[in-house]
Every structure is written in structure tokens, then in C-alpha cells.
Design a protein around this motif. Structure first.
Motif, PDB file in Angstrom:
ATOM      1  N   UNK A  85       8.688  -0.684  -1.583  1.00  0.00           N
ATOM      2  CA  UNK A  85       8.369   0.515  -1.033  1.00  0.00           C
ATOM      3  C   UNK A  85       8.278   1.615  -2.231  1.00  0.00           C
ATOM      4  N   UNK A  86       6.847   2.350  -2.247  1.00  0.00           N
ATOM      5  CA  UNK A  86       6.663   3.514  -2.969  1.00  0.00           C
ATOM      6  C   UNK A  86       6.425   2.939  -4.863  1.00  0.00           C
ATOM      7  N   UNK A  87       6.480   1.528  -4.893  1.00  0.00           N
ATOM      8  CA  UNK A  87       6.112   1.273  -6.163  1.00  0.00           C
ATOM      9  C   UNK A  87       4.726   0.934  -6.388  1.00  0.00           C
ATOM     10  N   UNK A  88       4.213   1.333  -7.725  1.00  0.00           N
ATOM     11  CA  UNK A  88       2.777   1.255  -7.829  1.00  0.00           C
ATOM     12  C   UNK A  88       2.456  -0.187  -8.628  1.00  0.00           C
ATOM     13  N   UNK A  89       3.512  -0.881  -8.925  1.00  0.00           N
ATOM     14  CA  UNK A  89       3.157  -2.334  -9.762  1.00  0.00           C
ATOM     15  C   UNK A  89       4.017  -3.265  -8.921  1.00  0.00           C
ATOM     16  N   UNK A  90       3.519  -4.322  -8.717  1.00  0.00           N
ATOM     17  CA  UNK A  90       4.293  -5.544  -8.027  1.00  0.00           C
ATOM     18  C   UNK A  90       5.483  -5.880  -8.712  1.00  0.00           C
ATOM     19  N   UNK A  91       6.104  -6.261  -7.914  1.00  0.00           N
ATOM     20  CA  UNK A  91       7.486  -6.533  -8.361  1.00  0.00           C
ATOM     21  C   UNK A  91       7.527  -8.109  -8.425  1.00  0.00           C
ATOM     22  N   UNK A  92       6.787  -8.822  -7.485  1.00  0.00           N
ATOM     23  CA  UNK A  92       6.821 -10.238  -7.782  1.00  0.00           C
ATOM     24  C   UNK A  92       5.474 -10.745  -7.307  1.00  0.00           C
ATOM     25  N   UNK A  93       4.889 -12.192  -7.786  1.00  0.00           N
ATOM     26  CA  UNK A  93       3.955 -12.857  -7.494  1.00  0.00           C
ATOM     27  C   UNK A  93       4.104 -14.273  -7.567  1.00  0.00           C
ATOM     28  N   UNK A  94       3.295 -14.861  -6.968  1.00  0.00           N
ATOM     29  CA  UNK A  94       3.338 -16.328  -7.078  1.00  0.00           C
ATOM     30  C   UNK A  94       1.903 -16.852  -6.349  1.00  0.00           C
ATOM     31  N   UNK A  95       1.589 -18.327  -7.126  1.00  0.00           N
ATOM     32  CA  UNK A  95       0.616 -18.897  -6.762  1.00  0.00           C
ATOM     33  C   UNK A  95       0.827 -19.581  -5.483  1.00  0.00           C
ATOM     34  N   UNK A  96      -0.146 -19.727  -4.280  1.00  0.00           N
ATOM     35  CA  UNK A  96       0.389 -20.423  -3.198  1.00  0.00           C
ATOM     36  C   UNK A  96      -0.527 -21.597  -3.213  1.00  0.00           C
ATOM     37  N   UNK A  97       0.005 -22.464  -3.035  1.00  0.00           N
ATOM     38  CA  UNK A  97      -0.640 -23.962  -3.287  1.00  0.00           C
ATOM     39  C   UNK A  97      -0.997 -24.393  -1.687  1.00  0.00           C
ATOM     40  N   UNK A  98      -2.221 -24.660  -1.163  1.00  0.00           N
ATOM     41  CA  UNK A  98      -2.414 -25.229   0.186  1.00  0.00           C
ATOM     42  C   UNK A  98      -1.822 -26.526   0.214  1.00  0.00           C
TER      43      UNK A  98
END
Length: 100
Positions: A85-98
Motif C-alpha cells: 500500500x502506497x509504495x511506488x516500487x514493487x516489493x516482490x515479483x515472480x515468474x509464473x509458469x503455466x
């Protein structure tokens, strides 16, 4: 060109997300781009644009584009980004594999 397209994509995605649930009733879309956004975003796109969007979401600059295999994406790779909430940058990311 991919860098500029990535920036435009984020502007649209974040503006759409903030317009769905405005928290502070911003006066304009531009006012809401830097604040009032939280949640997850799922992206599937061309690898070059995806890499640009990933770097931008992490706050890295264009000089990192194409420099690290960690951030390289194939066409149609699926990525999930999460913002607090309120952050300009993402705090986590991940690749999603089908899965089949």
C-alpha cells in the motif's frame, strides 16, 4: 522503444487500478500514479517490453536493460508483481509458469 512502451503500460495499469478503488479521491489520474496503489499485477507480454516493465517496477534504470539474465524474459513469459500500500516500487515479483 521498449523502455518508453513499458512506462506507458505502467501508467495505464496503475491508473486503471487506482480508478477502480480510489482511496483518497485524487483529482486526476496523474495524481494517482505515484500513490494509492496496492495489490498484485499479472503481466504477459513481449520479452523486451516485459524486461523494461520489470526493471521499472523494481526502480532500476535503462542502463540495466539487457545486462542481466536474471531480468531477461522470453516472449509470453508471465510475471506477477506485488506492491504494498502506497509504495511506488514493487516489493516482490515472480515468474509464473503455466501448468498442464
Amino acid at each position: 522503444e521498449c523502455w518508453e512502451r513499458g512506462l506507458k503500460n505502467w501508467e495505464i495499469i496503475r491508473a486503471d487500478a487506482t480508478n477502480l478503488e480510489p482511496k483518497n479521491s485524487p483529482e486526476s489520474v496523474e495524481a494517482s500514479l505515484d500513490t494509492n496503489f496496492d495489490g498484485a499485477v499479472f503481466i504477459m507480454c513481449h520479452g523486451g517490453i516485459g524486461q523494461a516493465m520489470l526493471l521499472q517496477a523494481l526502480g532500476l534504470d535503462i542502463e540495466m536493460y539487457g545486462k542481466s539474465r536474471r531480468y531477461a524474459l522470453d516472449n509470453c513469459d508471465c510475471i506477477e508483481f506485488e506492491w504494498m500500500d502506497g509504495e511506488n516500487l514493487c516489493n516482490r515479483w515472480r515468474r509464473i509458469h503455466p501448468t498442464e
